[in-house]
Design a protein around this motif. Structure first.
Motif, PDB file in Angstrom:
ATOM      1  N   UNK A 154      29.414 -48.660  49.715  1.00 19.41           N
ATOM      2  CA  UNK A 154      29.759 -50.263  49.419  1.00 19.41           C
ATOM      3  C   UNK A 154      30.424 -50.643  48.117  1.00 19.41           C
ATOM      4  N   UNK A 155      31.615 -51.344  48.419  1.00 19.10           N
ATOM      5  CA  UNK A 155      32.111 -51.576  47.047  1.00 19.10           C
ATOM      6  C   UNK A 155      32.347 -53.118  46.697  1.00 19.10           C
ATOM      7  N   UNK A 156      31.881 -53.619  45.521  1.00 23.70           N
ATOM      8  CA  UNK A 156      31.979 -55.006  45.217  1.00 23.70           C
ATOM      9  C   UNK A 156      33.250 -55.198  44.209  1.00 23.70           C
ATOM     10  N   UNK A 157      34.008 -56.147  44.088  1.00 21.54           N
ATOM     11  CA  UNK A 157      34.926 -56.506  42.973  1.00 21.54           C
ATOM     12  C   UNK A 157      34.371 -57.699  42.449  1.00 21.54           C
ATOM     13  N   UNK A 159      34.074 -57.950  48.687  1.00 26.26           N
ATOM     14  CA  UNK A 159      33.179 -56.654  48.896  1.00 26.26           C
ATOM     15  C   UNK A 159      33.850 -56.142  50.334  1.00 26.26           C
ATOM     16  N   UNK A 160      33.340 -54.910  50.487  1.00 26.97           N
ATOM     17  CA  UNK A 160      33.529 -54.060  51.583  1.00 26.97           C
ATOM     18  C   UNK A 160      32.959 -52.858  51.843  1.00 26.97           C
ATOM     19  N   UNK A 161      32.840 -52.111  52.936  1.00 28.71           N
ATOM     20  CA  UNK A 161      32.165 -50.913  53.164  1.00 28.71           C
ATOM     21  C   UNK A 161      32.487 -50.068  53.942  1.00 28.71           C
ATOM     22  N   UNK A 162      32.524 -48.743  53.748  1.00 28.55           N
ATOM     23  CA  UNK A 162      32.734 -47.827  54.714  1.00 28.55           C
ATOM     24  C   UNK A 162      31.809 -46.658  55.029  1.00 28.55           C
ATOM     25  N   UNK A 163      31.452 -46.275  56.300  1.00 32.11           N
ATOM     26  CA  UNK A 163      30.727 -45.447  56.771  1.00 32.11           C
ATOM     27  C   UNK A 163      30.666 -44.045  56.191  1.00 32.11           C
TER      28      UNK A 163
END
Length: 852
Positions: free
Chosen positions: A554-557, A581-585
């Motif tokens: 997960x990534x949060x800005x 925010x976003x995420x990748x498997x």
């Protein structure tokens, strides 16, 4: 994934039927009756010639001889590829006919728009049919490219380039989905205002195959507008099936993997930014109350943790408790409380007391994780041994109990809600990501909600009862694997480069944090520097993140708010504002290569570019001797101390001195990853005896210095506790008699070579001082032991020689958990000892002797 379907023009929460069902196709193949599984009513497209349709029919029907017993699995897989593609072709044809039905009224409506009596304005037409022509062209090109290749089939036939190209055109779907709600709303308003358009929109004709008695089927405009949304949610399933039957040696495999990665990232971003429309319940006056989100959460009730299932509807938030039923059947919910969204706020009165969060010792949490690992492994062993379902059910029940206990005791980040009369409700969340997710969707829905919902006791009981059918989250977060999936996530190191961000509309001070999961819970692992006052931050910072059964990144800005007043801060919130925010498997198949993989995470209009590379546990934890004999890293500690004429290596003294000077109150010191390029620069400086290393350190982020120290211990050719003594330490920590344990552990410690012992005592004293600041830096003795235990004890050789019970075989993941736990417990034991006896007189000399 979005589960949205339309029945009679209304949204429901029924998961869509996918365009290709591999199990069904395999079953049909065995019965010599291969027909592609089509998800919609049969239809054909007028752009296809009769010859094309005939060819398609030939592909999708007929018989297939039974495979001979000697036929290898590879051949079967390659044969299945053909039938998967046949099914895809059939559903593509159906989808194209739906898009054509949408396009049919566009031309006459546009022509009428320029007359004195228009049905719709050009702006309305553009909104309702936005991007439909482009979608049609993309899929027609894909279909026309795929059809001849399947007709001229061979096992060497390549189709990966077509799927990769299709995946790269998903941006058109992004535009369509962003416009979708506006398109439906515009269509509804136009139908109400114009009876002619209402008639057109209810009777759109979709062509059917020639052999179908009814040559056309009527569809509503709303139902057809939903088809692209439905279609894009199926893309990953189609690719999963195709990839499953494509050997890794086939030229298509990397192309399909890339297409799957792009599709998964795209769907993740769609799910983040568009709240799924769920099943609805009817309330008075014919209105619909829809379920937007639900989740298991931990509520604080009079200082105690309680497991709850929280349901967010379009007009209220309901907190319920799942009642335990005998035999686990006939689930029921009890309502605990509800708040109408018009009366809910995150901002409480100034005199509100802070939440007192009951903490569970980290040792207990680790013990639960080890039990969960054991139970998972045992379930897989019983499956392989074909044991009865009763045995597996019993193990699953135990697993569920342990996971529920871990869920109840782990979260510690507060989320507090208030109603208008000032009453507060406190929840505990596992990470900033989940907390932001809940806040965002509640605040977004509050903009659309104007009526206060007051429920009678009967209405509340009916709504609570309906939650059993409406719930979308059936299992607690730890049960994230499918039942048949034996993957326990990735173990090893993930290198992540955060390149840049784009799409900001105003200049901001921006930084990013990275989170990964372990046992279903997320924790922050890395943080970029703040890029000051820009619309296009370019960090280009690399981090090395340790993975322990991780499945998602997960990534949060955040916008860094330097002067935000504390009184404006919501309860438990950071003063910094989450911008996106976003995420990748973390797909093990996609990450199996050694090369960097670039990806983009879209969020709230911002796009962040990343590169990721995974190194498995097997390779990442090998202790390798240095190629620079005069260096420091990878060189025996005795060699370095002798060369430096000291008892503790210069690198250890320098790093600890700098951390004690300005890092003792840094949140997550030693846990949060430093920038990899800074760590490598310091490594090079120490290896080359650079004169200005202390100046370099004073200008670097303190997490990079902590990372350099950890890297030094990790790269020692032999661990600080030595290969020879490691099995004894691992055995000594298991002794039950406290007196015997202390005698054993201290004797073993004093048996270490002098440089090892003195360096360890020097480090130990420092770590205890770090833990004294736990209230600020959040690093307890157990947290520090978790970070440093494997680094100081992990043996150089591949087999750790850890004592295990030979009557209980354990899996690879299980063994890993046991070994790490032993290493953590050894270091924790010494950290918790109040005093450690002074070594013999020979070792009482000062740490930094000038003697050789």
């Amino acid at each position: 994934m979005l589960y949205m379907c339309i029945t009679d023009g209304h949204f429901t929460g029924t998961p869509p039927t996918y365009g290709y069902d591999a199990d069904r196709a395999e079953e049909q193949r065995r019965h010599h009756d291969i027909l592609p599984y089509i998800d919609d009513s049969p239809s054909s497209s007028p752009h296809l010639s009769s010859k094309s349709r005939s060819s398609r029919d030939t592909l999708s029907s007929g018989s297939l001889e039974s495979s001979k017993s000697t036929e290898c699995d590879l051949e079967k897989g390659l044969e299945m590829r053909k039938w998967v593609l046949s099914g895809i072709l059939a559903t593509e044809e159906t989808y194209l006919s739906h898009l054509e039905a949408l396009l049919l009224p566009m031309k006459p409506l546009k022509a009428a728009a320029t007359t004195s009596q228009p049905v719709l304005t050009l702006a309305q037409i553009e909104t309702i049919f936005f991007k439909v022509p482009e979608l049609y062209e993309i899929h027609k090109e894909f279909y026309d490219g795929l059809l001849p290749r399947v007709q001229q089939w061979s096992h060497h036939q390549r189709v990966g380039d077509l799927f990769q190209k299709l995946a790269n055109q998903l941006g058109v779907y992004r535009a369509f989905v962003d416009n979708y709600e506006q398109a439906v709303e515009t269509a509804e308003k136009c139908c109400q205002a114009n009876s002619q358009f209402a008639e057109i929109s209810e009777n759109l004709k979709v062509r059917s195959p020639k052999d179908c008695k009814d040559q056309t089927a009527k569809n509503s405009l709303e139902a057809l507008l939903y088809k692209p949304v439905d279609r894009v949610t199926r893309s990953t399933l189609v690719l999963h099936d195709l990839l499953k039957h494509t050997p890794t040696s086939h030229p298509d495999h990397p192309l399909l993997q890339d297409a799957l990665r792009i599709s998964q990232n795209f769907l993740s971003s769609i799910n983040e930014e568009m709240a799924p429309r769920r099943q609805s319940v009817t309330v008075k006056k014919g209105e619909n109350r829809q379920l937007l989100k639900d989740s298991f959460m931990v509520e604080l009730v009079e200082g105690a943790r309680k497991l709850r299932h929280v349901f967010l509807f379009t007009d209220l938030l309901l907190c319920a408790k799942l009642k335990k039923q005998i035999g686990g059947k006939n689930q029921q919910y009890d309502s605990k409380w509800y708040i109408p969204l018009t009366e809910l706020t995150f901002q409480g009165p100034e005199e509100t007391e802070p939440l007192t969060i009951p903490q569970v010792p980290d040792e207990e949490l680790d013990a639960m994780k080890v039990k969960i690992s054991h139970l998972r492994s045992e379930i897989q062993r019983e499956k392989r041994a074909n044991k009865g379902s009763k045995v597996i059910d019993r193990l699953r029940k135990k697993l569920s109990e342990q996971e529920s206990l871990l869920l109840l005791t782990s979260p510690s980040m507060p989320l507090r809600l208030y109603n208008k009369n000032g009453k507060s409700y406190g929840f505990l969340i596992s990470s900033d990501y989940e907390r932001a997710e809940w806040k965002e969707i509640i605040k977004e829905q509050q903009k659309k909600c104007f009526k206060t919902s007051s429920l009678s006791s009967v209405e509340l009981q009916m709504l609570t009862s309906s939650c059993v059918k409406l719930q979308t989250v059936h299992h607690i977060p730890l049960s994230i694997n499918k039942e048949e999936d034996e993957s326990l996530g990735l173990y090893g190191f993930l290198n992540v480069i955060v390149h840049s961000a784009s799409g900001l509309k105003q200049s901001l001070n921006l930084y990013c944090t990275l989170e990964v999961d372990s046992f279903g819970f997320f924790s922050s692992k890395a943080k970029t520097r703040v890029y000051r006052y820009t619309t296009e931050p370019k960090w280009n910072e690399e981090f090395e993140i340790e993975l322990e059964g991780s499945q998602t990144l997960r990534l949060l800005c955040y916008e860094k708010c330097y002067n935000k007043p504390k009184q404006n801060k919501e309860d438990g919130d950071s003063t910094d504002r989450i911008m996106g925010k976003g995420q990748i498997p973390l797909d093990p198949q996609a990450l199996q290569g050694k090369d960097w993989q670039r990806t983009v995470i879209p969020m709230n209009g911002i796009e962040v570019k990343l590169s990721i590379k995974f190194t498995s546990r097997e390779f990442s934890l090998k202790r390798m001797p240095s190629r620079k004999p005069m260096g420091v890293f990878g060189v025996k500690i005795s060699t370095v101390t002798k060369r430096e004429r000291s008892k503790v290596p210069y690198i250890v003294r320098q790093c600890l001195e700098e951390i004690e000077r300005r890092g003792m109150e840094e949140v997550g010191i030693y846990r949060v990853s430093g920038v990899a390029t800074d760590i490598q620069a310091l490594k090079t400086a120490f290896d080359t005896n650079h004169k200005d290393v202390s100046v370099m350190m004073s200008e670097m982020d303190v997490n990079a210095i902590a990372g350099t120290l950890k890297l030094y211990f990790r790269e020692l050719p032999e661990p600080l506790f030595t290969d020879e003594l490691y099995p004894n330490f691992a055995g000594g920590i298991t002794l039950s008699d406290s007196v015997a344990k202390e005698s054993c552990m201290l004797n073993l410690l004093l048996s270490l070579p002098e440089p090892n012992l003195v360096t360890f005592l020097f480090l130990l004293d420092h770590l205890k001082r770090v833990a004294e600041k736990e209230s600020v830096n959040k690093m307890s003795l157990h947290n520090l032991a978790t970070v440093f235990g494997p680094t100081l004890l992990r043996p150089a050789e591949k087999d750790s020689k850890i004592p295990v019970n030979p009557t209980q075989p354990i899996s690879m993941g299980d063994s890993w958990s046991l070994e790490v736990m032993a290493q953590v417990q050894v270091l924790l034991y010494f950290l918790q000892l109040e005093t450690i006896p002074t070594p013999d007189s020979k070792r009482q000399s000062i740490l930094f002797s000038t003697e050789v």
